[in-house]
Design a protein around this motif. Structure first.
Motif, PDB file in Angstrom:
ATOM      1  N   ILE A 158      -0.598   0.576  -8.198  1.00 32.66           N
ATOM      2  CA  ILE A 158      -1.499  -0.533  -7.709  1.00 32.66           C
ATOM      3  C   ILE A 158      -2.666   0.163  -7.066  1.00 32.66           C
ATOM      4  O   ILE A 158      -3.450  -0.668  -6.612  1.00 32.66           O
ATOM      5  CB  ILE A 158      -0.939  -1.639  -7.260  1.00 32.66           C
ATOM      6  CG1 ILE A 158      -0.315  -1.114  -5.983  1.00 32.66           C
ATOM      7  CG2 ILE A 158       0.055  -2.224  -7.736  1.00 32.66           C
ATOM      8  CD1 ILE A 158       0.178  -2.332  -4.857  1.00 32.66           C
ATOM      9  N   GLY A 159      -2.509   1.275  -6.809  1.00 32.98           N
ATOM     10  CA  GLY A 159      -3.647   1.987  -6.016  1.00 32.98           C
ATOM     11  C   GLY A 159      -4.204   3.312  -6.616  1.00 32.98           C
ATOM     12  O   GLY A 159      -3.488   3.741  -7.679  1.00 32.98           O
ATOM     13  N   ALA A 160      -5.254   4.160  -6.060  1.00 32.69           N
ATOM     14  CA  ALA A 160      -5.583   5.159  -6.547  1.00 32.69           C
ATOM     15  C   ALA A 160      -5.073   6.456  -5.854  1.00 32.69           C
ATOM     16  O   ALA A 160      -4.950   6.224  -4.571  1.00 32.69           O
ATOM     17  CB  ALA A 160      -7.034   5.257  -6.415  1.00 32.69           C
ATOM     18  N   CYS A 161      -4.845   7.456  -6.682  1.00 35.86           N
ATOM     19  CA  CYS A 161      -4.285   8.660  -5.918  1.00 35.86           C
ATOM     20  C   CYS A 161      -5.437   9.388  -5.166  1.00 35.86           C
ATOM     21  O   CYS A 161      -6.415   9.741  -5.896  1.00 35.86           O
ATOM     22  CB  CYS A 161      -3.787   9.587  -7.247  1.00 35.86           C
ATOM     23  SG  CYS A 161      -3.507  11.208  -6.558  1.00 35.86           S
ATOM     24  N   PRO A 162      -5.262   9.827  -4.075  1.00 35.43           N
ATOM     25  CA  PRO A 162      -6.308  10.355  -3.285  1.00 35.43           C
ATOM     26  C   PRO A 162      -6.903  11.740  -3.742  1.00 35.43           C
ATOM     27  O   PRO A 162      -8.094  11.929  -3.599  1.00 35.43           O
ATOM     28  CB  PRO A 162      -5.780  10.401  -1.695  1.00 35.43           C
ATOM     29  CG  PRO A 162      -4.237  10.474  -1.917  1.00 35.43           C
ATOM     30  CD  PRO A 162      -3.924   9.593  -3.122  1.00 35.43           C
TER      31      PRO A 162
END
Lengths: 479, 48
Positions: free
Chosen positions: A57-61
């Motif tokens: 649900i989030g982006a990989c840094p």
């Protein structure tokens, strides 16, 4: 405290699993072989969690950093670098120990019984610098310098190394989506080979990827000595027994270098220390805060006065916030609606009534807050305040009734009424809570229930402050 | 490193990182991150 330390170490894997489930909780992706496209992907997660994982649900840094570095518009990433720095400065490599999904995978693999169990690979002292080379070369240099025909840089780390992407995204998507299966080629087998080597290696050696290859760990490691979460050694308690290094699977001499860039904050050393000489900066800060609170309670001449003052200030702030929001937006809105004839007559009337009541509520809030403030030394001031807030609550109830009634009059006004009521949440939610807090005067310093009420009051203070800041920003931006 | 110096560095880094995030957001970087994150990354899954 000893019990607490053991608890943290014992349930670390549960926390890791919970966080993994939370950040990869898009269940639908695992059934249809597609990925999540919601707005939470504007933000990076702290751990190495591929954004192409069906549940992410989030982006990989690291992926995001390469996407910006390789973009033909930006070249330098302020947003992602800032986010990495913020995670780093707050947590350091605590992220690796508690929030990284691939770290969890390696932790679990190391639990598999195997005849050879070692902490490090041979040449560990040289190999541990490899992660900095990977960060500099694969993540930054190659991505920034080599571009394809469209001028876009290739994410070299993701493309040729990242085992987290292969495991969390590649494998599930290949299983779930036949279109991707048809495109399998050399690169996929190469990445699968790297994944298998790391996974098999993790059975015998502890977290080889984190120790030698992870560029994200390299970034967070730099922040370990200055992050808000640090390990602190009590030199008076430390007997130099070496138990910390024996327990540490990252092989760090914790009593000498507690904030080494290699430390992933697994807290095994904290549990292993026989004298309790190792503690975290967060734990120490909490203990200091608690002892300060206790001493303040002992030394304070009259805690009731402080409490009454706080209630008064809160009420005034809430009243001002409500008044600003009411007269800046609602009355303006009413006039606009009235003169433009956008809504029906009844709608405008209901809207004006709500605005008028909100104006009265905010006026009474400021007056009662002011009266409470000037009478803060009076023992009965809080009890009078409670009576006055009851009166204000009656107005609030009228607002709600007016809102509901207007819905029956004209259903199209639903959004208008919701807007009118929601824009001033504090008198509706905050005042009853303040009144309850005030009513438990004698229990406010001690007692479980009153402590909860105080927490609510403090949270509301934060809400109101943010609310005012938001309104002020909007007003300033609107000129 | 003294405690005071460490605190100064920590606070400066927090401020700097917040400034970087806001500056990046003003430049529109979050949209680039979002656009990358909502499409399946072929390089990441190994069919780049």
């Amino acid at each position: 405290m000893e019990k607490e330390r053991r608890w943290t170490e014992k349930y670390r894997h549960l926390l890791q699993a919970f966080y993994f489930a939370f950040t990869n909780g898009y269940a639908r992706g695992y059934t249809n072989g597609m990925i999540f496209t919601g707005k939470s992907k504007y933000l990076c997660v702290p751990g190495l969690n591929c954004y192409s994982c069906p549940g992410a649900i989030g982006a990989c840094p690291i992926g995001s950093l390469q996407a910006i570095l390789g973009s033909n518009t930006y070249r330098i990433s302020l947003y992602v670098s800032g986010m990495l720095a913020l995670f780093g400065v707050f947590f350091g490599r605590l992220v690796c120990g508690f929030l990284c999904p691939f770290g969890l995978v390696q932790d679990l693999l190391y639990k598999i019984p195997f005849p050879i169990k070692k902490k490090n690979l041979p040449a560990h002292n040289q190999l541990k610098y490899l992660r900095y080379v990977i960060l500099a070369v694969f993540v930054i240099l190659l991505t920034s310098l080599i571009h394809d025909v469209t001028g876009t840089g290739i994410p070299w780390f993701c493309e040729w190394i990242c085992p987290s992407g292969t495991l969390l995204a590649g494998v599930p998507l290949m299983i779930l989506n036949p279109e991707f299966r048809e495109a399998i080629g050399f690169q996929f087998f190469w990445k699968m080979g790297i994944l298998l080597v790391i996974m098999l290696g993790s059975v015998a050696y502890y977290r080889p990827f984190c120790k030698y290859l992870c560029p994200l760990g390299a970034i967070y490691g730099v922040f370990n000595p200055v992050s808000t979460y640090r390990l602190v050694i009590d030199k008076e308690k430390c007997v130099n027994c070496g138990s910390c290094q024996k327990a540490c699977l990252m092989d760090i001499r914790t009593n000498q270098t507690p904030n080494s860039p290699d430390c992933i904050r697994c807290l095994k050393c904290v549990s292993a220390c026989p004298t309790g000489a190792i503690d975290s900066s967060w734990n120490i800060a909490r203990s200091k805060f608690e002892s300060r609170l206790l001493s303040e309670e002992e030394n304070s001449p009259n805690p009731e006065v402080t409490k009454t003052t706080l209630l008064a200030i809160l009420t005034i702030i809430a009243g001002l916030a409500t008044m600003v929001s009411t007269f800046k937006y609602n009355l303006d809105g009413v006039l606009v609606y009235h003169f433009s004839g956008l809504t029906s007559g009844r709608g405008v009337l209901a809207y004006m009534l709500v605005t008028l009541f909100k104006g009265i509520v905010s006026f009474f809030m400021i007056i009662t807050g002011y009266k409470l403030f000037i009478n803060r030394n009076d023992e009965n001031a809080v009890h009078r305040f409670r009576e006055q807030t009851r009166m204000i609550l009656k107005f609030v109830i009228i607002i709600v009734i007016a809102g509901i009634a207007s819905l029956f009059a004209d259903l199209s006004l639903l959004s208008v009424m919701f807007n009118a009521i929601l824009i001033c949440p504090f008198p509706i939610i905050g005042l009853p809570l303040l009144a309850s807090a005030a009513s438990s005067t004698d229990k406010l310093v001690q007692g479980k229930g009153s402590a909860v009420l105080w927490w609510i009051v403090f949270v509301l203070l934060a809400v109101v402050t943010s609310y005012i800041a938001y309104i002020s920003t909007v007003i300033i931006l609107a000129g | 490193m003294s405690e005071k110096k460490r605190k100064t560095i920590t606070i400066s880094l927090i401020v700097l990182s917040l400034v970087m995030i806001v500056s990046g957001a003003v430049r529109g970087e979050p949209f680039a991150v979002f656009n990358k994150a909502i499409k399946v990354c072929m390089q990441c899954i190994g069919i780049g």
